[in-house]
Write an enzyme that holds these catalytic residues in place. Structure first.
Site, short mmCIF file in Angstrom:
data_model
loop_
_atom_site.label_atom_id
_atom_site.label_comp_id
_atom_site.label_asym_id
_atom_site.label_seq_id
_atom_site.Cartn_x
_atom_site.Cartn_y
_atom_site.Cartn_z
N GLY B 311 56.69 50.01 -35.20
CA GLY B 311 57.73 49.11 -35.69
C GLY B 311 58.70 48.82 -34.56
N ASP B 312 59.82 48.24 -34.89
CA ASP B 312 60.85 47.84 -33.93
C ASP B 312 60.23 47.15 -32.70
OD1 ASP B 312 62.53 48.89 -35.77
OD2 ASP B 312 63.33 50.50 -34.55
N ASN B 313 60.26 47.84 -31.55
CA ASN B 313 59.79 47.16 -30.33
C ASN B 313 58.28 47.38 -30.12
OD1 ASN B 313 62.72 47.69 -30.13
ND2 ASN B 313 62.50 46.65 -28.16
N TRP B 314 57.53 47.15 -31.15
CA TRP B 314 56.09 47.42 -31.07
C TRP B 314 55.26 46.19 -30.74
CZ3 TRP B 314 52.45 47.40 -35.75
CH2 TRP B 314 52.83 46.41 -36.66
#
Lengths: 720, 720
Positions: B311-314
């Site tokens: 998630g997030d900066n994936w």
């Protein structure tokens, strides 16, 4: 007050009571019905005598002796999946073999088409053969797992209307009537001869009621003797080899089976008409009108009147088309049960007078102890009356078995009331019109005038769940003091917009009713935007201006302030909720929930200026407004007809046209009560659009009129 | 039983109770959370220590000193209607000016695009200018009443995750963290240097939890500081001028703004990916994986483990893509609340171990007196556990404030029960797998493997009303003993179909999830037809195979036996009604009404062999079956997850795969109770998928197991 605008269906056995009924209902004409005979008793009552005439099936001897000249039809076989490199298709598999037989006398390779429906390509004629013995088509070199169809010609060996009556009434071995085709010169000549003979033999007939002319709207039965396809506007049963050949001579190119079959969709009015189909419509209108004129001329030669029934074999007449007036008919008669049906008749151009045959028929399906024919007739009258207030038609009548009707005294009384009100309208509204609100409305779709009052309809009435949210708008409009016209996209291009204050675009996406690919035309959207920006009112219902293109679904989402979520914008936040500001359209609404029916759903706002007047969590916006420049726009997800929705539409139009303060507008505090002003006569007509007593206060030009109306009442007041 | 698979969020102030919790929950690792600090007390507990690291925002001094190397994003301006022959557009009008600032240092004429959205044409750069002072674009020679947009580059001046926390928690003047972009060589080098420094400075950290790597999924706020657009899979915030230039070097052509902006739809996973966007995905996956590998190598150099948060900066990691295993991660950790989320983690290839962080977070929004955190955790466990029965993941944990959680003793007990069951699963299922029913299922969409377990999703969970009818199918499948794989249309062409017994195509029309224009490809439909004809099972949910083409909407309507009424066939009679014959799929159903949610509607049968198992008058067919050759097909209008729908899907798969008699199938007479066989271990695990006590009889291989289960119980029986 004279009552002399009523056509009475007669029936043997009613001789004793007929004078009483003539008196009560004010009959000045008599007609027979399917299954009743016009005896000399009735012919000699001193009333006008109507008689039905069927130009293409009156002489069944001719039909039998000229089977080669029966009417034809283009049909599409089942969609058949090839499981190997050959495929056999039985074209007639899902058709009723008593209605059709394959027509292979004219070269199938010339007139039929085998199409691969997986690739869209036509199969070359050297790869398929039709075997007249097995009645099957064998296709060679098929691509396994592709779908194939055969578009073929069939003969119509049973007239649709007679077939329907035959099957419903179980007429057993009664002869099947067959329709013959005037596209064959010999039959064309015979039709005229037969009519002339008939005219000679029916001296007491005053009005020849053509039912109708030559080609029936398409009704196709399946192998189980049930209706498979029915299109009140359908042309696919008007085609034939001679017609194809004549078309070619006139237009210089050959129509293909597919031009009529249209992937199996048969060019219903919901489909955006192709150029070839539009040419075919022109061809057939011209052909039908020319021959119909010859028929009418014959009628006139025998000093009778010619009346056309709107329906059955009416294909090609297109009463709102350019050729219809040239037929020279004295009259039209149509059956209806609502206001838009009335307007379709009363707005028809090119005839001297117009008659409505109200439903219900005096038939046992409704005239029985399980039903209340009086209430049914009352409801139909209430809906129809609204439209008569705007454009009154000339005559009315009923159909069916009189002997059955008179068994229901309350029904007889209701019709007495109806005919009384109908005559009041004629007395009071002679030589005047309703005081129109200065708002001219254009209903915009791909058909324009040609299909006036026929939008989003599949048959006579308002249609099923899919059409009701849109025909509801027309039904509401049919009884409102606005000028309503029907325009198409060519009319937009030829700058007709400036004539209108309101444009309405109503229907589902990718149909002719909203406009389909026309909305990708920059000229169209630009002209409408300019017109709205300068003050026009645009009302969209359902999927207005819909076509997925260039980043929006509603191409005029900038005007509407809403768009439909087609899952392209599913990742955008949506925070739509009911506007907290009061709005003219809904300010009097007690119940904020609007019945939108099987409406468009998942509508969301695309502008912060969009004012949401009705919204639900599942379906999204139901009713909203938006401003664009000086112009105003209203979006409605669906508006099936109801008194409440009709009121909403009325207010929406006034708002969108900046006419909230119109001095011609009448406002009622009760949705069941509507008023119509006739200022030239200094009259205010007030309708109780319900079967219950109603109280209401109506406001007009600053004055208030407080009224109590009995069931169905039509009240006339002097303007104060 | 050892409990040592749990990651505990710690919080200062909990030192006294932490040993008790470690004991109860079996924690063997600790982690901090946003707002909690890993003190030496916790570091020295003898447990593994996790620490979060943010590669692109760890050094905010770098961000401040290298503002030219901040991350960028492609944004589309509002759609603006020209009212004259010039038009001024403020590109940032509906964006949050604290999140973005216009990036005009690189020539706008080179990197931006002005497009006429009425014609679809790009406006020549000599007709528009950007003024850095007014920050507006002026377009000359516009066509009045056409719509224009500006696609432009902006700098990301506020990291999305920090912005969210900042705004939600009202952090006032706390520094806004800015993300820098490794596409700039200088920043790339700094990221590696900063990581190495950090690793040196954190000797007690055992597991570096990358949160995540470099590019955040797209989250865009509007001028009112509210989320405007959010796409958990979105790549539009990973673009920048150096990336555009590098892409050009690698692929030999220039990406345009429009390739990323996609008419304003930003290539969400619902959109059929364009060739250019697919190239961009490849480029970014390769770039991200290469740099991530360098980061991981550094972590290993310092003898720590590297874990990636899902998630997030994936963006660009694409765990199911071809480059992901090359990163060399030790582990992944993801947060979830349901079974499909579990399978997305537990099916992920290329790592040594997988961890789930269960919801709910120990945050005040749910841990309060208005909610029952225990039931919430129980529900999530019940859904997730089904998936763990099929593919167990290695570790679990929670996040948030421990001090808050321990105020809810029933919650503590529930988590104790959950961890106990989690450990039972590990003890009992070591080195074995569930006894799979020999039915291999392919979920067919335009993405295939790349988006495994991500179909029809907009975020972490099951999604909104539009997606629920389709994610429900995945949720049901996540806990069933079938092999589930994800294939795309290329896989069909390369003949992978023969590996499968079932193909499922689920979603709305014209989305990547059903396949959009792929369904007009004769090779695709032919191969599937052949496969079904020879015994394959095809299950369609929603608008399977939908594309209006060649006379049908569902291109495999011949297989499905149903199609959708798009008002092309509105004139065809429809007489659909519930089948009177019993059917395996629904024979145990007590209540025939199926909750289909915001499903596809207006579905009707196109074959007389279609057996209708659920039907309603408004929406049409809800559930039906059809046979085609040796194959079988099931249509479902929508299947949001519920125990009942899950049972229906289970039975539909068995039926379509001809496995009604499968000796591996377990049948329960109670939809709340499910069984899983582990024949290698001679075990039957029985789940109570509810919070209430349940009685059930399960049948497996001719044997009956009668059980009574307490709330949430996991019961282990020996097979008899």
């Amino acid at each position: 007050m004279a009552k002399n605008r009523f056509t009475l269906p007669i029936e043997e056995g009613c001789e004793n009571i007929v004078h009483d009924i003539i008196q009560k209902w004010g009959a000045d004409a008599v007609r027979n019905s399917d299954g009743t005979t016009m005896t000399s008793f009735f012919e000699d009552l001193g009333l006008k005598v109507y008689a039905t005439y069927f130009p293409t099936r009156n002489d069944q001897e001719w039909a039998k002796n000229n089977r080669d000249e029966l009417q034809q039809i283009y049909l599409l076989s089942d969609r058949c999946t090839a499981v190997s490199d050959t495929l056999e298709i039985d074209p007639m598999h899902s058709y009723f073999d008593q209605q059709f037989e394959i027509h292979s006398q004219d070269d199938p390779h010339k007139y039929w088409q085998v199409i691969n429906r997986t690739t869209g390509e036509e199969v070359s004629t050297d790869l398929w053969t039709y075997d007249p013995l097995t009645k099957k088509v064998l296709i060679k070199k098929t691509t396994p797992w592709n779908i194939y169809t055969v578009g073929f010609l069939a003969k119509q060996i049973w007239d649709v209307t007679q077939m329907y009556n035959h099957l419903i009434n179980d007429w057993k071995d009664k002869h099947h009537e067959m329709p013959y085709d005037p596209a064959f010169p010999k039959t064309r000549a015979h039709i005229l001869q037969d009519l002339e003979d008939w005219l000679k033999n029916h001296p007491k007939v005053n009005v020849v009621r053509f039912t109708s002319f030559f080609y029936h709207f398409t009704v196709v039965y399946d192998q189980h003797k049930q209706q498979k396809f029915g299109d009140w506007f359908g042309y696919s049963a008007s085609i034939s080899v001679p017609t194809l050949n004549n078309f070619n001579k006139e237009f210089g190119y050959t129509l293909k089976a597919e031009d009529i079959i249209d992937q199996g969709y048969y060019n219903t009015a919901y489909r955006l008409p192709s150029p070839a189909f539009q040419d075919y419509l022109k061809y057939q209108q011209k052909f039908v009108s020319q021959l119909a004129k010859e028929c009418v001329d014959l009628v006139h030669k025998y000093n009778k009147e010619a009346m056309m029934f709107i329906g059955d074999n009416w294909i090609g007449t297109e009463p709102f088309g350019e050729y219809f007036p040239s037929i020279g008919l004295d009259a039209v008669v149509g059956s209806t049960s609502n206001g838009l049906g009335i307007r379709m008749i009363s707005d028809m151009p090119g005839v001297r007078y117009r008659e409505v045959r109200f439903l219900p028929y005096f038939f046992p399906d409704l005239f029985n102890d399980d039903n209340d024919p009086s209430s049914i007739a009352g409801d139909i009258w209430i809906k129809s009356r609204r439209a008569l207030m705007i454009n009154l038609l000339d005559r009315m009548g009923y159909g069916g078995y009189l002997g059955l009707a008179i068994k229901y005294p309350t029904f007889v009384d209701t019709v007495t009331l109806i005919t009384d009100q109908f005559n009041q309208l004629h007395e009071n509204l002679k030589d005047t019109t309703v005081s129109f609100i200065p708002v001219k409305i254009a209903i915009l779709n791909a058909w324009g005038t040609l299909k006036a009052w026929q939008c989003n309809r599949t048959g006579h009435a308002g249609g099923g769940k899919e059409s009701a949210p849109y025909t509801g708008v027309l039904e509401a409009l049919s009884g409102m003091p606005f000028v309503v016209e029907f325009i198409n996209f060519e009319d937009i291009k030829s700058d007709k917009l400036s004539q209108y204050q309101i444009v309405i675009n109503a229907g589902s996406a990718y149909t002719a009713w909203t406009g389909d690919i026309h909305w990708t035309d920059p000229e169209i959207v630009s002209k409408i935007r300019e017109w709205v920006y300068n003050g026009g009112g645009f009302i969209g219902v359902g999927a207005p201006t819909a076509y997925q293109y260039c980043g929006s679904f509603f191409q005029l989402s900038d005007i509407l302030g809403v768009d439909k979520e087609t899952e392209n914008t599913i990742n955008f936040s949506k925070r739509d909720s009911l506007s907290k500001t009061k709005h003219f359209i809904t300010e009097d609404l007690r119940d904020p929930i609007i019945q939108t029916g099987f409406c468009e759903r998942n509508i969301y706002s695309v502008s912060e200026k969009t004012q949401i007047l009705s919204h639900d969590l599942i379906n999204g916006i139901q009713l909203s407004t938006h401003e664009f420049g000086q112009g105003r726009s209203v979006y409605m997800a669906g508006m099936p007809y109801s008194l409440k929705n009709s009121d909403l539409i009325y207010r929406a139009i006034l708002w969108a046209a900046h006419q909230e303060q119109s001095k011609e507008a009448i406002f009622s505090n009760n949705i069941s009560v509507e008023g119509y002003a006739y200022q030239e006569k200094n009259l205010l007509a007030i309708l109780n659009n319900s079967l219950e007593e109603q109280n209401a206060i109506l406001k007009f030009q600053g004055k208030e009129y407080t009224v109590t109306l009995s069931s169905m009442e039509l009240l006339w007041l002097k303007l104060i």
